[in-house]
Design an enzyme around this catalytic site. Structure first.
Site, PDB file in Angstrom:
ATOM      1  N   ALA A 100       0.870  -1.172   0.000  1.00 45.23           N
ATOM      2  CA  ALA A 100       0.000   0.000   0.000  1.00 45.23           C
ATOM      3  C   ALA A 100       0.908   1.223   0.000  1.00 45.23           C
ATOM      4  O   ALA A 100       2.067   1.142   0.442  1.00 45.23           O
ATOM      5  CB  ALA A 100      -0.875  -0.011   1.236  1.00 45.23           C
TER       6      ALA A 100
ATOM      7  N   GLY B 154       0.518  -4.972   0.786  1.00 46.97           N
ATOM      8  CA  GLY B 154      -0.665  -5.018  -0.076  1.00 46.97           C
ATOM      9  C   GLY B 154      -0.399  -5.730  -1.400  1.00 46.97           C
ATOM     10  O   GLY B 154      -1.333  -6.232  -2.033  1.00 46.97           O
TER      11      GLY B 154
ATOM     12  N   GLU C 225      -0.761  -9.292  -0.610  1.00 46.70           N
ATOM     13  CA  GLU C 225      -2.204  -9.498  -0.390  1.00 46.70           C
ATOM     14  C   GLU C 225      -2.970  -9.511  -1.713  1.00 46.70           C
ATOM     15  O   GLU C 225      -3.907 -10.292  -1.892  1.00 46.70           O
ATOM     16  CB  GLU C 225      -2.744  -8.394   0.532  1.00 46.70           C
TER      17      GLU C 225
ATOM     18  N   GLU D  51       4.492  -5.279   7.370  1.00 46.62           N
ATOM     19  CA  GLU D  51       3.783  -4.184   8.042  1.00 46.62           C
ATOM     20  C   GLU D  51       4.278  -3.908   9.450  1.00 46.62           C
ATOM     21  O   GLU D  51       4.241  -2.767   9.915  1.00 46.62           O
ATOM     22  CB  GLU D  51       2.269  -4.462   8.066  1.00 46.62           C
TER      23      GLU D  51
HETATM   24  N1  COA Z   1       4.655   3.135  -0.655  1.00 45.88           N
HETATM   25  C1  COA Z   1       5.066   4.272  -1.202  1.00 45.88           C
HETATM   26  N2  COA Z   1       6.212   4.393  -1.892  1.00 45.88           N
HETATM   27  C2  COA Z   1       6.964   3.285  -2.029  1.00 45.88           C
HETATM   28  C3  COA Z   1       6.588   2.055  -1.480  1.00 45.88           C
HETATM   29  C4  COA Z   1       5.365   1.991  -0.768  1.00 45.88           C
HETATM   30  N3  COA Z   1       4.913   0.857  -0.251  1.00 45.88           N
HETATM   31  N4  COA Z   1       7.559   1.157  -1.775  1.00 45.88           N
HETATM   32  C5  COA Z   1       8.484   1.788  -2.494  1.00 45.88           C
HETATM   33  N5  COA Z   1       8.132   3.088  -2.653  1.00 45.88           N
HETATM   34  C6  COA Z   1       8.875   4.144  -3.362  1.00 45.88           C
HETATM   35  C7  COA Z   1      10.089   4.610  -2.579  1.00 45.88           C
HETATM   36  O1  COA Z   1       9.710   5.563  -1.593  1.00 45.88           O
HETATM   37  C8  COA Z   1      10.930   5.212  -3.677  1.00 45.88           C
HETATM   38  O2  COA Z   1      10.376   6.442  -4.038  1.00 45.88           O
HETATM   39  P1  COA Z   1      11.362   7.742  -4.272  1.00 45.88           P
HETATM   40  O3  COA Z   1      12.239   7.317  -5.443  1.00 45.88           O
HETATM   41  O4  COA Z   1      10.446   8.848  -4.582  1.00 45.88           O
HETATM   42  O5  COA Z   1      12.148   7.890  -3.005  1.00 45.88           O
HETATM   43  C9  COA Z   1      10.645   4.267  -4.857  1.00 45.88           C
HETATM   44  O6  COA Z   1       9.409   3.609  -4.567  1.00 45.88           O
HETATM   45  C10 COA Z   1      11.714   3.207  -5.039  1.00 45.88           C
HETATM   46  O7  COA Z   1      11.858   2.493  -3.826  1.00 45.88           O
HETATM   47  P2  COA Z   1      13.263   2.310  -3.059  1.00 45.88           P
HETATM   48  O8  COA Z   1      12.953   2.101  -1.612  1.00 45.88           O
HETATM   49  O9  COA Z   1      14.184   3.432  -3.403  1.00 45.88           O
HETATM   50  O10 COA Z   1      13.791   0.966  -3.736  1.00 45.88           O
HETATM   51  P3  COA Z   1      14.803  -0.090  -3.100  1.00 45.88           P
HETATM   52  O11 COA Z   1      15.174  -1.004  -4.209  1.00 45.88           O
HETATM   53  O12 COA Z   1      15.893   0.600  -2.344  1.00 45.88           O
HETATM   54  O13 COA Z   1      13.937  -0.905  -2.023  1.00 45.88           O
HETATM   55  C11 COA Z   1      11.981  -2.078  -1.212  1.00 45.88           C
HETATM   56  C12 COA Z   1      12.866  -1.708  -2.429  1.00 45.88           C
HETATM   57  C13 COA Z   1      10.744  -2.797  -1.748  1.00 45.88           C
HETATM   58  C14 COA Z   1      12.760  -3.006  -0.278  1.00 45.88           C
HETATM   59  C15 COA Z   1      11.587  -0.784  -0.456  1.00 45.88           C
HETATM   60  O14 COA Z   1      11.052   0.138  -1.386  1.00 45.88           O
HETATM   61  C16 COA Z   1      10.540  -1.001   0.624  1.00 45.88           C
HETATM   62  O15 COA Z   1      10.854  -1.512   1.689  1.00 45.88           O
HETATM   63  N6  COA Z   1       9.283  -0.574   0.352  1.00 45.88           N
HETATM   64  C17 COA Z   1       8.213  -0.629   1.312  1.00 45.88           C
HETATM   65  C18 COA Z   1       7.725  -2.031   1.486  1.00 45.88           C
HETATM   66  C19 COA Z   1       6.631  -2.092   2.538  1.00 45.88           C
HETATM   67  O16 COA Z   1       6.837  -1.853   3.709  1.00 45.88           O
HETATM   68  N7  COA Z   1       5.411  -2.430   2.090  1.00 45.88           N
HETATM   69  C20 COA Z   1       4.282  -2.592   2.957  1.00 45.88           C
HETATM   70  C21 COA Z   1       3.542  -1.329   3.054  1.00 45.88           C
HETATM   71  S1  COA Z   1       2.143  -1.515   4.148  1.00 45.88           S
END
Ligand code: COA
Length: 260
Positions: free
Chosen positions: A66, A112, A115, A135
């Site tokens: 999400a 999400g 999910e 989460e």
């Molecule tokens: N919501 C909003 N933005 C998100 C996102 C999310 N769930 N997941 C990734 N993004 C965005 C990042 O903020 C970044 O945006 P920016 O370039 O404007 O800063 C972009 O997507 C790229 O992500 P980034 O974190 O730079 O890539 P990465 O390869 O370093 O890491 C992940 C990848 C998936 C490990 C990391 O993005 C992450 O942990 N995301 C969240 C996962 C999460 O907690 N999901 C559950 C949400 S309830």
């Protein structure tokens, strides 16, 4: 169909929905949820659509969760409403669709995203896919059905561990756990998914829809699954589709379910 956050195409009965926010790893914001809801209605209402694939744009992510940027402004009521709305508008609607909807997981399927994949009828993953419910890292729990569907798919102990540790697992471990059915190369993911759907489309669509409903009944506490099965089995009798299938067998020919 024209969307802000999705790409869609319809080819030979297969409706492909691609979540298209690759710069945000296809995170599910309000617009994605609203547009996904419209596409599930399209799957159910458009006769030309026989089945569907959900996938993510770009090489890196299916859906990374999400959209976390929408969380800070919410209080308890707002959080509950967000979860309920998403469950009703998208996740439960996908699960209950009588046309097969399959997830082609092409990268991160987190929160999400995991999910969303789990609400589909089954899942294929590319070798670079990663699954998780992270989460608790945010002081949250899954809200789009993850606590329920992950438990259904992998069992209580493993679901507890994955959700409590926020660990990510790779595609092969997801396959071992029963979370995905097939692991492919990135190039083979969509062709393999389409091949499975093409096989399903040679079967009776009414019967395929009833398989979905009967299996879902197992998890529905408001009904007895065996009763539901017997009723759905009965509902197949006398249909043109069933007559075609049975006659084709007796006449030693291939059934042609098109337009039945
Ligand atoms: N919501 C909003 N933005 C998100 C996102 C999310 N769930 N997941 C990734 N993004 C965005 C990042 O903020 C970044 O945006 P920016 O370039 O404007 O800063 C972009 O997507 C790229 O992500 P980034 O974190 O730079 O890539 P990465 O390869 O370093 O890491 C992940 C990848 C998936 C490990 C990391 O993005 C992450 O942990 N995301 C969240 C996962 C999460 O907690 N999901 C559950 C949400 S309830």
């Amino acid at each position: 169909m024209n969307f802000q956050t999705l790409l869609t195409s319809l080819e030979e009965g297969i409706f492909t929905i691609t979540i298209n926010r690759p710069d945000k790893l296809n995170a599910l914001n309000k617009t994605v949820i609203e547009e996904l809801s419209q596409t599930v209605d399209e799957i159910n209402n458009n006769k030309a659509v026989k089945c569907a694939i959900i996938t993510g744009a770009g090489p890196k992510a299916f859906v990374a969760g999400a959209d976390i940027t929408e969380f800070l402004s919410l209080n308890a009521g707002g959080g509950e409403a967000l979860a309920k709305k998403g469950q009703e508008m998208v996740f439960n609607k996908i699960e209950q669709s009588t046309k097969p909807i399959v997830a082609a997981v092409n990268g991160f399927a987190l929160g999400g995203g995991c999910e969303l994949a789990m609400s589909c009828h089954f899942r294929l993953a590319s070798e670079n896919a990663k699954f998780g419910q992270p989460e608790v890292n945010l002081g949250l729990i899954p809200g789009y059905g993850g606590t329920q569907r992950l438990t259904q798919l992998v069992g209580k102990g493993k679901a507890m561990e994955l959700m409590m540790t926020a660990s990510m697992i790779d595609a092969n471990e997801a396959k071992q756990l029963g979370l995905v059915n097939h692991v492919t190369t990135a190039e083979e993911l969509l062709p393999k998914t389409k091949a499975l759907l093409e096989l399903i489309m040679t079967k009776g669509p009414n019967a395929v829809g009833k398989v979905i409903a009967a299996v879902n009944a197992y998890y529905d506490k408001s009904q007895d699954g065996f009763d539901a099965e017997a009723k759905l089995f009965g509902n197949c009798f006398g249909t043109d589709e069933m007559k075609e299938g049975v006659n084709a067998f007796l006449e030693k020919r291939k059934a042609d379910f098109l337009n039945k």
